[in-house]
Design a protein around this motif. Structure first.
Motif, PDB file in Angstrom:
ATOM      1  N   ALA A 101       0.813  -1.213   0.000  1.00  0.00           N
ATOM      2  CA  ALA A 101       0.000   0.000   0.000  1.00  0.00           C
ATOM      3  C   ALA A 101       0.854   1.275   0.000  1.00  0.00           C
ATOM      4  O   ALA A 101       0.399   2.328  -0.404  1.00  0.00           O
ATOM      5  N   ALA A 102       2.092   1.174   0.461  1.00  0.00           N
ATOM      6  CA  ALA A 102       3.087   2.245   0.344  1.00  0.00           C
ATOM      7  C   ALA A 102       2.569   3.628   0.719  1.00  0.00           C
ATOM      8  O   ALA A 102       2.763   4.593  -0.007  1.00  0.00           O
ATOM      9  N   PHE A 103       1.906   3.720   1.875  1.00  0.00           N
ATOM     10  CA  PHE A 103       1.351   5.013   2.293  1.00  0.00           C
ATOM     11  C   PHE A 103       2.361   5.873   3.031  1.00  0.00           C
ATOM     12  O   PHE A 103       2.148   7.055   3.210  1.00  0.00           O
ATOM     13  N   ASN A 104       3.460   5.263   3.485  1.00  0.00           N
ATOM     14  CA  ASN A 104       4.523   6.094   4.044  1.00  0.00           C
ATOM     15  C   ASN A 104       5.889   5.542   3.629  1.00  0.00           C
ATOM     16  O   ASN A 104       5.975   4.502   2.948  1.00  0.00           O
ATOM     17  N   ARG A 364       1.615  10.163   1.133  1.00  0.00           N
ATOM     18  CA  ARG A 364       0.156  10.166   1.333  1.00  0.00           C
ATOM     19  C   ARG A 364      -0.351  11.580   1.631  1.00  0.00           C
ATOM     20  O   ARG A 364      -1.513  11.882   1.388  1.00  0.00           O
ATOM     21  N   PHE A 370      -4.869   7.369   0.288  1.00  0.00           N
ATOM     22  CA  PHE A 370      -3.980   7.049   1.400  1.00  0.00           C
ATOM     23  C   PHE A 370      -2.808   6.188   0.882  1.00  0.00           C
ATOM     24  O   PHE A 370      -1.664   6.597   0.928  1.00  0.00           O
ATOM     25  N   GLY A 371      -3.112   5.030   0.368  1.00  0.00           N
ATOM     26  CA  GLY A 371      -2.073   4.148  -0.166  1.00  0.00           C
ATOM     27  C   GLY A 371      -1.673   4.544  -1.578  1.00  0.00           C
ATOM     28  O   GLY A 371      -2.306   5.387  -2.206  1.00  0.00           O
TER      29      GLY A 371
END
Lengths: 510, 510
Positions: A101-104, A364, A370-371
């Motif tokens: 998801a790589a949100f951060n 994000r 988000f993701g």
């Protein structure tokens, strides 16, 4: 499906995809299925038990392919291109393999860091002023969004919040009182765009809950937003007590690839900021034509100095730059203007030392979702496979093809008249009529004739173009910026158009 | 890269990807690079000339892989899973091959029609009430968004516009007068979510330009939003002259997988609508746990009848349902509530007989972005490859693994205490201390001990979990819903945790 079965299935899929590209020209470019075609072909429910890949794959050709419009066909000349390249397809393969998801940053540091780097590479390649580089003096940088409309929605929200924050700072309020003051002020805000701009700005204003006004930009101005029209619009709004806070300036409008008067816009808004103490955020939407900025000869219409006065810029790498959809590069002059509007106090489960350190980018907070996917991989593959020289050659080849097409139209001035262009490989033209040398014909008659020719061509199925109406003129758009288009295709396009025009004119004469 | 070179490159990439999956367990699950690692490894500028695929591919292992956190590793237990499957990866391959912007039906009818069909398949598979089916009585249907946060932002905008349209209809205004009335009213609107809900609702309110209030949902209520808390929150807002118009109800909260009191929420809001003449839009965010609705035994916490009173629902197929990121299924009870808020008068170049006929769906009006990818293909491949029975077995296997993990924790009650769960395969637990049998220990001391164990485990690199703080308790989350996790992995996870807990406790005793 285990990894051995996947390998077989994937090899077989690659074979199919290669065949698809090798023979794409043989397929009718525009799907001709009727609405609801697919429901008739598929069961009402998902299968209860799993099926074999062979059965699934077979349905791609049988059931899906008839409903595909072939955007990569050299006979696809509609709207703007959505270009594909093999290196970008490899990027999508690896991206799907590394899925997350790589949100951060810590979700996969490479996803964030490669994105920052390739967008800096592009910023330099496109000649964007240093303020848009992540390493630049004003803390700018780039981010990948899905589409230009997502980019515009995002910067409208950021612009709205910047304006409201600045406009209420002197009140010294907090909590619900500040909320009340912001709510009251928000009701006066107006987002602007030239009349030739994409509807994305109007939609963004709907999303952000602000008013929208379209600023006239007609044929007399070459379909571009002028300084004079903008000055009038701003004055009218201010006289009503409304507050313009945002403007989309377009580099390459959808209908005709017009370029707004960037230097003039900057001047008008600098005067306005001096008079009212609050600046209007300018976003440059270069969704399609931005690619041309790779070539210095296309930079005259928007100098780096003019762009440096503005706040944000986007160009869709998935349009003319060989990166498969979706991939819109978005650059801002000051990244805190995005993060202040779009970040929320993070969830406890996101806590990590890297975010706390302030040393990393959590993208994000630069976007609505988000993701995020690992989209920079395909950009990296394309930039390395083609090199900047290769990409410039790609753009110049299409520009030259369009020049050749326009020359052909001019060579049959008895049949065709160019309305605008060729500009950034787009030519907009209409069909002439026998009786109109003396301008004695009604526009309606001319429009109906061009429409008949357009319908004849599209229904013939040999090519797919868009039509439009600009300044009351019904016109046909020819944009050969799809990767596979070659000189002989353009010649064929022209022949099909001549044949249709002659047929329609002959029918008129009969 | 020509098609022959692509075939070679793609075969080689598939080989690499298969090797990556076959050996993923051997890699350290969490990337340990330092911020800025990649900039040191890459040139400052894009290459001027193109490079060979062999050179590019080599850099994936050398330069990208160290910066990847391996979400598909059986030792990835953090946040929620972002699951991958081979059929979905094939879907991404074909989607990239058929690349196009697909902003309306005619762009590629199959893109739209397959999406409607697979979302109907899923609606039935998940037991959603008929109002959410495209063929249902209220004109509902599904659409694929990128993420749950995008879904929430979109429905907040739709809910806001529905409310404002209804609240201003009786005024009989139009033009600027209507705009003024809407602006005034918009300032009073409040979006709500339980305190355990994802921050997506707060961000959506920021995007839509409305107020946001979090409704208390603490440990005493099992971290779920209750009818009583909602009734109080609504009453407080109304007393201040504010107007609640939207609520996110969560099916499986981020921290603990709690489920809000769906029937109670429906009751409170029905009473409120009766009293105030205007309904609050309820969106159910089932981003992760929605997958469990495939299994009837998980439907007790949200009956179809309860859900049928609400307006929209989403679950991320990319979390627990084997569809690679990004893919959030979003269903609405009445699709015109999306299209009325999100459509703008289309550009002249989009004119086509199919859109005019009203017979086709133009999904651009169901979402924020304009163009869209062919994401239904990967959903179709997954549904057909696994079948509904296979997907139910997939969910049940993870639920059973979590039960086994919780049993192990219970078997070492001297070391561990379960805080919540196991619920939807998520167990939230903390570390006990030797001296706390008599509850004589401060929470701070316990929290610090659990944090030490957590840090020991994550820094050890053998597994990656998330921590959180719920009701003041620092806790560790274990979610084994990644596809590759097997019984022996869970046993190993437990052993690593025991070892770390014993080490920390021993150090305390020393």
């Amino acid at each position: 499906m285990d990894s051995k079965q996947f390998k077989e299935a994937a090899f077989s899929s690659i074979e199919e995809i290669v065949k698809y590209y090798d023979n794409i020209e043989d397929r009718p470019v525009l799907s001709t299925v009727e609405p609801g075609y697919l429901r008739k072909l598929l069961p009402a429910d998902a299968p209860e038990e799993g099926e074999s890949w062979a059965d699934i794959q077979k349905d791609i050709e049988d059931k899906i392919m008839p409903g595909i419009t072939h955007w990569q066909s050299p006979n696809f000349l509609a709207w703007f291109p959505s270009s594909s390249s093999f290196p970008a397809m490899l990027g999508e393969m690896y991206s799907a393999a590394f899925t997350g998801a790589a949100f951060n940053w810590v979700c996969s540091p490479a996803v964030t860091e490669l994105e920052t780097i390739v967008l800096d590479w592009l910023a330099r390649g496109l000649g964007l002023p240093p303020c848009f580089h992540s390493t630049g003096p004003t803390g700018g940088g780039g981010v990948i969004h899905g589409t230009a409309s997502e980019a515009v929605a995002t910067v409208v929200v950021a612009a709205r919040d910047k304006y409201l924050r600045e406009a209420t700072a002197h009140l010294g309020l907090e909590g619900e009182e500040l909320e009340d003051a912001i709510a009251e002020r928000r009701g006066r805000l107006v987002a602007l765009a030239g009349a030739s701009a994409h509807t994305a700005t109007k939609k963004a204003a709907q999303i952000a809950g602000v008013r929208f006004r379209s600023v006239p930009a007609g044929p007399g101005d070459g379909h571009r937003l002028t300084a004079a029209a903008l000055r009038d619009a701003v004055a009218t709004l201010r006289a009503r007590g409304l507050e313009p806070f945002y403007l989309t300036a377009t580099f390459g409008t959808t209908d005709t690839c017009a370029v707004d008067d960037m230097a003039g816009i900057g001047g008008v808004l600098a005067d306005d900021a001096a008079a009212h103490g609050r600046e209007v955020w300018v976003h440059v939407d270069a969704a399609y034509a931005g690619a041309a900025l790779l070539c210095p000869e296309h930079r005259a219409l928007m100098s780096a100095a003019a762009l440096a006065r503005f706040h944000s810029f986007n160009t869709n790498l998935h349009k003319w730059l060989l990166v498969n959809f979706d991939c819109s590069g978005v650059w801002v002059r000051d990244r805190t203007l995005l993060t202040r509007a779009l970040s929320v106090a993070p969830l406890a489960i996101l806590a990590n030392a890297h975010t706390d350190s302030g040393l990393v980018t959590d993208y994000r907070d630069w976007q609505i979702p988000f993701g995020r996917r690992f989209r920079s991989l395909k950009v990296w593959f394309v930039l390395r496979s083609y090199g900047l020289a290769g990409l410039r050659a790609h753009v110049r080849r299409h520009v030259a093809l369009a020049e050749g097409f326009a020359d052909r139209l001019r060579g049959r001035a008895d049949l065709f008249e160019i309305v605008t262009g060729p500009r950034f490989a787009l030519t907009v033209f209409r069909v002439r009529g026998k009786g109109e040398e003396g301008e004695g014909e009604e526009q309606e008659v001319r429009n109906a004739r061009t429409k008949r020719v357009y319908d004849e061509v599209v229904e013939g199925g040999k090519m797919f173009l868009s039509s439009t109406v600009v300044g009351g003129v019904f016109a046909i758009r020819h944009n050969p910026a799809t990767p596979m288009v070659q000189e002989h295709h353009v010649q064929k396009h022209f022949e099909v158009l001549v044949e249709a025009a002659e047929k329609v004119l002959a029918a008129e004469g009969a």
